[in-house]
Design a protein around this motif. Sequence first.
Motif, PDB file in Angstrom:
ATOM      1  N   LYS A 134       0.826  -1.212   0.000  1.00 50.30           N
ATOM      2  CA  LYS A 134       0.000   0.000   0.000  1.00 50.30           C
ATOM      3  C   LYS A 134       0.861   1.264   0.000  1.00 50.30           C
ATOM      4  CE  LYS A 134      -0.490  -0.138   4.952  1.00 50.30           C
ATOM      5  NZ  LYS A 134      -1.172  -0.799   6.058  1.00 50.30           N
ATOM      6  N   LEU A 137       2.096   1.450  -3.824  1.00 51.99           N
ATOM      7  CA  LEU A 137       1.158   1.724  -4.913  1.00 51.99           C
ATOM      8  C   LEU A 137       0.411   3.045  -4.749  1.00 51.99           C
ATOM      9  CD1 LEU A 137      -0.303  -1.805  -5.723  1.00 51.99           C
ATOM     10  CD2 LEU A 137       1.687  -0.632  -6.665  1.00 51.99           C
ATOM     11  N   SER A 138       0.570   3.709  -3.590  1.00 50.44           N
ATOM     12  CA  SER A 138      -0.100   5.007  -3.460  1.00 50.44           C
ATOM     13  C   SER A 138       0.883   6.133  -3.790  1.00 50.44           C
ATOM     14  CB  SER A 138      -0.676   5.165  -2.053  1.00 50.44           C
ATOM     15  OG  SER A 138       0.300   4.905  -1.076  1.00 50.44           O
ATOM     16  N   PRO A 140       2.918   8.384  -7.138  1.00 44.11           N
ATOM     17  CA  PRO A 140       2.651   8.783  -8.522  1.00 44.11           C
ATOM     18  C   PRO A 140       3.448   7.946  -9.529  1.00 44.11           C
ATOM     19  CG  PRO A 140       4.033  10.402  -7.442  1.00 44.11           C
ATOM     20  CD  PRO A 140       3.648   9.406  -6.401  1.00 44.11           C
ATOM     21  N   ARG A 143       1.190   1.351 -11.964  1.00 42.09           N
ATOM     22  CA  ARG A 143       1.465   0.005 -11.465  1.00 42.09           C
ATOM     23  C   ARG A 143       2.303  -0.823 -12.425  1.00 42.09           C
ATOM     24  NH1 ARG A 143      -3.792  -2.385  -8.272  1.00 42.09           N
ATOM     25  NH2 ARG A 143      -4.123  -0.588  -6.929  1.00 42.09           N
ATOM     26  N   ASP A 306      -7.536  -4.934  -6.369  1.00 43.90           N
ATOM     27  CA  ASP A 306      -7.822  -4.014  -5.271  1.00 43.90           C
ATOM     28  C   ASP A 306      -6.910  -4.378  -4.122  1.00 43.90           C
ATOM     29  OD1 ASP A 306      -9.744  -2.431  -6.350  1.00 43.90           O
ATOM     30  OD2 ASP A 306     -11.446  -3.484  -5.481  1.00 43.90           O
ATOM     31  N   VAL A 307      -6.150  -3.412  -3.645  1.00 47.27           N
ATOM     32  CA  VAL A 307      -5.201  -3.712  -2.582  1.00 47.27           C
ATOM     33  C   VAL A 307      -5.862  -3.555  -1.218  1.00 47.27           C
ATOM     34  CG1 VAL A 307      -3.036  -3.064  -1.504  1.00 47.27           C
ATOM     35  CG2 VAL A 307      -3.269  -3.017  -3.986  1.00 47.27           C
TER      36      VAL A 307
ATOM     37  N   LYS B  35     -18.561   1.818  -3.574  1.00 47.16           N
ATOM     38  CA  LYS B  35     -17.806   0.579  -3.737  1.00 47.16           C
ATOM     39  C   LYS B  35     -18.694  -0.592  -3.368  1.00 47.16           C
ATOM     40  CE  LYS B  35     -14.230  -2.020  -4.435  1.00 47.16           C
ATOM     41  NZ  LYS B  35     -13.516  -2.068  -5.721  1.00 47.16           N
ATOM     42  N   ARG B  71      -8.689   4.062   0.896  1.00 47.66           N
ATOM     43  CA  ARG B  71      -8.031   3.249  -0.132  1.00 47.66           C
ATOM     44  C   ARG B  71      -8.444   3.677  -1.536  1.00 47.66           C
ATOM     45  NH1 ARG B  71      -5.362  -1.224   1.847  1.00 47.66           N
ATOM     46  NH2 ARG B  71      -5.954  -1.809   3.950  1.00 47.66           N
ATOM     47  N   VAL B  74      -6.693   6.938  -2.744  1.00 51.42           N
ATOM     48  CA  VAL B  74      -5.281   6.917  -3.129  1.00 51.42           C
ATOM     49  C   VAL B  74      -4.988   5.855  -4.191  1.00 51.42           C
ATOM     50  CG1 VAL B  74      -4.474   7.872  -0.977  1.00 51.42           C
ATOM     51  CG2 VAL B  74      -4.675   5.402  -1.201  1.00 51.42           C
ATOM     52  N   GLY B  75      -6.040   5.324  -4.802  1.00 47.15           N
ATOM     53  CA  GLY B  75      -5.831   4.424  -5.934  1.00 47.15           C
ATOM     54  C   GLY B  75      -5.486   2.998  -5.554  1.00 47.15           C
ATOM     55  N   LEU B  76      -5.642   2.641  -4.283  1.00 42.71           N
ATOM     56  CA  LEU B  76      -5.381   1.248  -3.919  1.00 42.71           C
ATOM     57  C   LEU B  76      -6.566   0.373  -4.291  1.00 42.71           C
ATOM     58  CD1 LEU B  76      -3.648   1.664  -0.442  1.00 42.71           C
ATOM     59  CD2 LEU B  76      -2.591   1.072  -2.618  1.00 42.71           C
ATOM     60  N   MET B  77      -7.760   0.967  -4.223  1.00 38.22           N
ATOM     61  CA  MET B  77      -8.953   0.253  -4.663  1.00 38.22           C
ATOM     62  C   MET B  77      -9.635   1.082  -5.735  1.00 38.22           C
ATOM     63  SD  MET B  77     -10.654  -1.025  -1.143  1.00 38.22           S
ATOM     64  CE  MET B  77     -11.269  -2.675  -1.274  1.00 38.22           C
ATOM     65  N   ARG B  78     -10.276   0.371  -6.646  1.00 40.77           N
ATOM     66  CA  ARG B  78     -10.959   1.037  -7.731  1.00 40.77           C
ATOM     67  C   ARG B  78     -12.414   1.266  -7.319  1.00 40.77           C
ATOM     68  NH1 ARG B  78      -8.679   0.486 -12.925  1.00 40.77           N
ATOM     69  NH2 ARG B  78      -7.269  -0.959 -11.907  1.00 40.77           N
ATOM     70  N   ILE B  99      -2.249  11.952  -7.961  1.00 35.78           N
ATOM     71  CA  ILE B  99      -1.757  11.397  -6.703  1.00 35.78           C
ATOM     72  C   ILE B  99      -0.443  12.044  -6.267  1.00 35.78           C
ATOM     73  CG2 ILE B  99      -0.287   9.484  -7.494  1.00 35.78           C
ATOM     74  CD1 ILE B  99      -3.028   8.908  -4.991  1.00 35.78           C
ATOM     75  N   VAL B 104       0.069   9.948   2.261  1.00 37.24           N
ATOM     76  CA  VAL B 104      -0.932   9.099   2.903  1.00 37.24           C
ATOM     77  C   VAL B 104      -0.308   8.093   3.868  1.00 37.24           C
ATOM     78  CG1 VAL B 104      -0.922   7.414   1.012  1.00 37.24           C
ATOM     79  CG2 VAL B 104      -2.941   7.606   2.456  1.00 37.24           C
ATOM     80  N   VAL B 106      -2.037   4.675   5.290  1.00 40.76           N
ATOM     81  CA  VAL B 106      -3.223   3.833   5.381  1.00 40.76           C
ATOM     82  C   VAL B 106      -3.026   2.866   6.537  1.00 40.76           C
ATOM     83  CG1 VAL B 106      -4.716   2.205   4.198  1.00 40.76           C
ATOM     84  CG2 VAL B 106      -3.540   3.956   2.892  1.00 40.76           C
ATOM     85  N   GLU B 107      -3.922   2.929   7.499  1.00 44.60           N
ATOM     86  CA  GLU B 107      -3.800   2.107   8.708  1.00 44.60           C
ATOM     87  C   GLU B 107      -2.392   2.233   9.270  1.00 44.60           C
ATOM     88  OE1 GLU B 107      -5.562  -1.505   7.147  1.00 44.60           O
ATOM     89  OE2 GLU B 107      -7.459  -0.987   8.107  1.00 44.60           O
TER      90      GLU B 107
END
Lengths: 309, 328
Positions: A134, A137-138, A140, A143, A306-307, B35, B71, B74-78, B99, B104, B106-107
């Motif tokens: 995470k 991939l967050s 710029p 992927r 999806d991460v 989602k 998520r 920040v593009g981790l999930m669509r 981005i 960020v 996350v958790e």
Amino acid sequence: MLKLIQNEWMKLMSKKATWIMAILLVVAIVGFTGLSKLSERFTDTTWLEDMEADVVQMEEQLASPDLTDDERADLEAQKQGLEETIATNEEWNQPGSRESIIVNAFGIMLLVTLFTIIASAGIVASEFSQGTIKMLLSRPVKRWKILTSKYVTILLFGLALTVLTYVFTIISAFIFFPAAEGNSIIWSGSDLAVTAVWAKSAYMMFLSLMNVFMISTFAFMVGSVFRSTSLAVGLSIFFFFTGSMIVLFLEKFEIAKYIFFAHDLTQYEIGFKMLESNTMALSVAVLSVYAVLFMVVSYLTFIKRDVTA
Amino acid sequence: MTNTEKMPPVGWCLCLERGHNVGVKPVVELKNLSKTIGKKKIIDNLNLSLYPGQITGFLGPNGAGKTTTIRMMVGLMRPSEGDVLIEGKSLKDDFEGSISKVGVIVENPEMYKFMSGYKNLLHFARMHDGVTKARIDEVIAQVGMQNRIHEKVSTYSLGMRQRLGLAQALLHRPKFLILDEPTNGLDPAGIREFRMYLRSIAENEGVSVFVSSHMLSEIELMCDRIAIIQNGKLIDVEETADTEKSHYYIEALPASAVENILVAEGFEVELFNDGFIIEAEKEQIPGLIKKLATEGILLFAVNPHRKTLEDQFLEITGGGQIAEAHTK
Ligand SMILES: Nc1ncnc2c1ncn2[C@@H]1O[C@H](COP(=O)(O)OP(=O)(O)OP(=O)(O)O)[C@@H](O)[C@H]1O
Ligand SMILES: [Mg+2]
């Protein structure tokens, strides 16, 4: 992209396991070469000399006029059998030379394969299991670029281990063995000019490296699809060791031609083909198709995923 | 107060508090963000705008969808539907462009444990344009990690990992900072420091900050504005200034007589502990005390009462249980 590869390389080199693998490899190379020198000293060749004496005796018997045709044929057959045994054993027992060690350097590529599989299986999967994916991939960076940098790093790692193998085999060959006595050495049952040893050995290393890339690409795919290093290592090693058996089982069927284990590229140089119908061109074609397939699967799953790790 | 506020479609809003000008353009806009995983609608049509210099809290019970929303931001999930705009750029169509201004966590910030903190920062710095070595050192100093930065992350305490996490999020001078449960593992002094730090980058650098947290009191201290989410739906957005409407707590006997007087005086009365809570202006209070005294009421206490955010939060979301499983 260069920076991304730099990152991946830094991560790979910061892992203890990587260094342990490299050290094991060097120890194995120097160890094996040293051992073969030692074992040479203790090899008992008197039985070969006995056999040669038997042959001489048979020739004398054959020369005597009072043999029946049956006896003569029998004796001829025996003599021929003995001579063949002697010939093959002479190849094995020729005194070791630098050149013969160097030209056989690709034997140690078994270890390189194993180590590259391990690195390849983990390079994507471990990002998921560590939860660092995470953070990665967050950023710029698209992927596909990240995945490409990882794949390139694996190729570089395989190449580095191969070069390491080659260099250390040469070094230990020079330390432990004298140069060949004649102008040629025996390799795979035929004569090989000493001057051709460098080209031949380098070519063999190249072909083995291609095999390493293939199986590592497979490990890379399994690792990025299932996000499990151990599954990827396990599956790859399983196929690596059972691959030729699978091909043997299916030998009679057309499909055997399209299994990727039937296309170990070194087979054309060793002179032992897995399948009668195999040609270099066919092998290259089949392997390319597999490589593309593995990569497409890796990219699609990596980009779509999806991460949630 | 619990108006289900929909932000205007193209977000120009009145940001009057903390000296913002009318018509500030939002840094981030969530647009109809949804989602669906399997048959579950985890996030349902979120609309929210975040403004420069503002700290927005993101509050919701466990499983409400905070992390999932982040998520997607920040593009981790669509997203299944909708989009996220960052400085007007769509996350869907221009991922790298949008981005690049986002920092960020996350958790928990997961770092490469087998490398030093410094190498971790170097690693992430290489993924952004224009982060120099000097900038890395500057950020290390900001989070107070100079002494331990060259040690392996596996030797760090949780709080040190949080600091390192914040450092990696700040490297590229983001315009928008997203933090999911950031104070987890920090000691009280660390939390305080962290809060001050967020305030200062919001105010001095105009960074828009989005913080999810369970610690309601934390959010209350830290944020200018709070978005409350429950079961994947945004149920309220309010300014923290609202929560400072003056309330007073009155404890007096006999209760029925007191209530009658208060109602007669035109106050809305709410029972609270052994007394009442009323909403009143400061100027009304002396008159009220005089009135109660002349009526022979026994007056024990009249205190300003600050309804905590926690009370409001529980009121709005209806208790502390985990968000219900909702199938659609
Ligand atoms: N991959 C997934 N598949 C199915 N459901 C999921 C998935 N990820 C999250 N959910 C569900 O989505 C809902 C929201 O989860 P999320 O992690 O966003 O909550 P949260 O608000 O961050 O909670 P917490 O405060 O506990 O961190 C939960 O009900 C969760 O069970
Ligand atoms: Mg969460």
